[in-house]
Scaffold this motif. Structure first.
Motif, PDB file in Angstrom:
ATOM      1  N   TYR A 188       0.812  -1.218   0.000  1.00  0.00           N
ATOM      2  CA  TYR A 188       0.000   0.000   0.000  1.00  0.00           C
ATOM      3  C   TYR A 188       0.847   1.271   0.000  1.00  0.00           C
ATOM      4  CZ  TYR A 188      -4.072  -2.886   1.087  1.00  0.00           C
ATOM      5  OH  TYR A 188      -5.082  -3.824   1.045  1.00  0.00           O
ATOM      6  N   LEU A 189       2.163   1.145   0.087  1.00  0.00           N
ATOM      7  CA  LEU A 189       3.031   2.313   0.178  1.00  0.00           C
ATOM      8  C   LEU A 189       3.466   2.803  -1.201  1.00  0.00           C
ATOM      9  CD1 LEU A 189       5.420   1.253   3.099  1.00  0.00           C
ATOM     10  CD2 LEU A 189       3.387   2.702   3.233  1.00  0.00           C
ATOM     11  N   ASN A 190       3.594   4.127  -1.303  1.00  0.00           N
ATOM     12  CA  ASN A 190       4.131   4.763  -2.497  1.00  0.00           C
ATOM     13  C   ASN A 190       5.282   5.679  -2.112  1.00  0.00           C
ATOM     14  OD1 ASN A 190       2.183   3.849  -4.618  1.00  0.00           O
ATOM     15  ND2 ASN A 190       0.734   4.876  -3.253  1.00  0.00           N
ATOM     16  N   ALA A 191       6.174   5.904  -3.051  1.00  0.00           N
ATOM     17  CA  ALA A 191       7.388   6.661  -2.752  1.00  0.00           C
ATOM     18  C   ALA A 191       7.102   8.080  -2.287  1.00  0.00           C
ATOM     19  CB  ALA A 191       8.297   6.682  -3.986  1.00  0.00           C
ATOM     20  N   ASP A 192       5.954   8.663  -2.649  1.00  0.00           N
ATOM     21  CA  ASP A 192       5.656  10.044  -2.284  1.00  0.00           C
ATOM     22  C   ASP A 192       4.794  10.155  -1.025  1.00  0.00           C
ATOM     23  OD1 ASP A 192       6.090  12.786  -2.988  1.00  0.00           O
ATOM     24  OD2 ASP A 192       3.978  12.929  -3.551  1.00  0.00           O
ATOM     25  N   ASP A 193       4.553   9.049  -0.335  1.00  0.00           N
ATOM     26  CA  ASP A 193       3.662   9.042   0.826  1.00  0.00           C
ATOM     27  C   ASP A 193       4.287   9.693   2.047  1.00  0.00           C
ATOM     28  OD1 ASP A 193       1.539   7.801  -0.432  1.00  0.00           O
ATOM     29  OD2 ASP A 193       2.116   5.785   0.226  1.00  0.00           O
ATOM     30  N   ARG A 194       3.423  10.301   2.858  1.00  0.00           N
ATOM     31  CA  ARG A 194       3.762  10.726   4.205  1.00  0.00           C
ATOM     32  C   ARG A 194       3.049   9.772   5.163  1.00  0.00           C
ATOM     33  NH1 ARG A 194       1.893  15.050   6.160  1.00  0.00           N
ATOM     34  NH2 ARG A 194       3.698  15.681   7.418  1.00  0.00           N
ATOM     35  N   VAL A 195       3.804   9.187   6.111  1.00  0.00           N
ATOM     36  CA  VAL A 195       3.291   8.125   6.973  1.00  0.00           C
ATOM     37  C   VAL A 195       3.480   8.521   8.434  1.00  0.00           C
ATOM     38  CG1 VAL A 195       3.498   5.689   7.619  1.00  0.00           C
ATOM     39  CG2 VAL A 195       3.851   6.381   5.230  1.00  0.00           C
ATOM     40  N   PHE A 196       2.470   8.214   9.241  1.00  0.00           N
ATOM     41  CA  PHE A 196       2.542   8.419  10.691  1.00  0.00           C
ATOM     42  C   PHE A 196       2.257   7.092  11.372  1.00  0.00           C
ATOM     43  CE2 PHE A 196       0.993   9.444  14.906  1.00  0.00           C
ATOM     44  CZ  PHE A 196       1.803  10.498  15.310  1.00  0.00           C
ATOM     45  N   GLU A 197       3.136   6.690  12.304  1.00  0.00           N
ATOM     46  CA  GLU A 197       2.928   5.453  13.056  1.00  0.00           C
ATOM     47  C   GLU A 197       2.676   5.768  14.521  1.00  0.00           C
ATOM     48  OE1 GLU A 197       5.020   1.162  14.209  1.00  0.00           O
ATOM     49  OE2 GLU A 197       6.063   2.548  12.848  1.00  0.00           O
ATOM     50  N   MET A 198       1.562   5.251  15.049  1.00  0.00           N
ATOM     51  CA  MET A 198       1.225   5.387  16.468  1.00  0.00           C
ATOM     52  C   MET A 198       1.799   4.209  17.257  1.00  0.00           C
ATOM     53  SD  MET A 198      -2.868   6.006  16.173  1.00  0.00           S
ATOM     54  CE  MET A 198      -3.602   7.445  15.414  1.00  0.00           C
ATOM     55  N   GLY A 199       2.174   4.461  18.495  1.00  0.00           N
ATOM     56  CA  GLY A 199       2.612   3.368  19.358  1.00  0.00           C
ATOM     57  C   GLY A 199       3.737   2.569  18.750  1.00  0.00           C
ATOM     58  N   ALA A 200       4.751   3.265  18.256  1.00  0.00           N
ATOM     59  CA  ALA A 200       5.794   2.625  17.442  1.00  0.00           C
ATOM     60  C   ALA A 200       6.885   1.957  18.261  1.00  0.00           C
ATOM     61  CB  ALA A 200       6.411   3.662  16.507  1.00  0.00           C
ATOM     62  N   GLY A 201       6.826   2.035  19.579  1.00  0.00           N
ATOM     63  CA  GLY A 201       7.860   1.396  20.394  1.00  0.00           C
ATOM     64  C   GLY A 201       9.219   2.006  20.099  1.00  0.00           C
TER      65      GLY A 201
END
Length: 214
Positions: free
Chosen positions: A36-49
């Motif tokens: 589901y990822l693309n090179a131009d994506d901005r990603v936020f991860e919650m609870g990432a340890g």
């Protein structure tokens, strides 16, 4: 029960040293996420340890923000990101509900092994909805322990002695309803590994917010 941030601060060093229990299931989850990822994506991860997953996925996207409630987890994650030389990864301390996209919404919000550790998993889903662009994706993996009544007294005893965090005994149906109620359509739902209670969900933010009162 001790505050959640305190529990995870105390656990951070041991957590960082612990191997992944089921590498096959983890790799399957990562493979589905990468699709589901693309090179131009901005990603936020919650609870990432300690940001182990962020280190794997950040090189595949434009920018990645990894967050956790624990200052100790965040410190370890920042050290790992610096040592790996990953320049597009920010590691921040934030509670669920405490971070919002300021000007540019995110394309994906990720929450792995988090929702069952929250008293209100709906808060995480609503935060994800607020942070995402229309059509953006919320990807999560959650341990669903509904019906496992024998675990309740054991976990309660461990919590009394500060040896376990809060645990929400979610069912898969309740989990999916919670995500839908936050304004998402579920486009993928599966268990990794098959037959176990680890529910993998991919949900898309609807174009119109259909939540009551919003």
């Amino acid at each position: 029960m001790i505050p959640q941030s305190t529990f995870w601060d105390r656990t951070a060093a041991r957590y960082a040293r612990s191997p992944i229990r089921n590498m096959g299931a983890y790799e399957q989850t990562m493979a589905r996420t990468r699709s589901y990822l693309n090179a131009d994506d901005r990603v936020f991860e919650m609870g990432a340890g300690t940001s182990s997953t962020a280190l794997l996925l950040a090189p595949l996207v434009r920018h990645y923000t990894s967050s956790d409630i624990s200052a100790e987890m965040v410190a370890i994650g920042r050290d790992k990101a610096r040592d790996a030389g990953i320049g597009n990864l920010d590691v921040v301390q934030a509670e669920v509900g405490g971070h919002r996209a300021e000007t540019d919404p995110y394309d994906l919000v990720l929450a792995y092994n988090l929702l069952h550790l929250l008293p209100d998993p709906g808060a995480a889903a609503r935060q994800a909805h607020a942070m995402l662009r229309p059509g953006g994706l919320f990807i999560s993996k959650t341990t669903c322990l509904a019906g496992q009544l024998y675990l309740r007294p054991l976990i309660a005893a461990m919590q009394f002695f500060g040896k376990a965090p809060y645990v929400n005994f979610l069912g898969a149906d309740t989990l999916e309803a919670t995500v839908k109620d936050a304004g998402f359509d579920i486009i993928e739902a599966d268990n990794h590994p098959a037959g176990k209670r680890n529910r993998f969900l991919v949900a898309r933010k609807t174009q119109a917010d259909r939540r009551i009162g919003l």
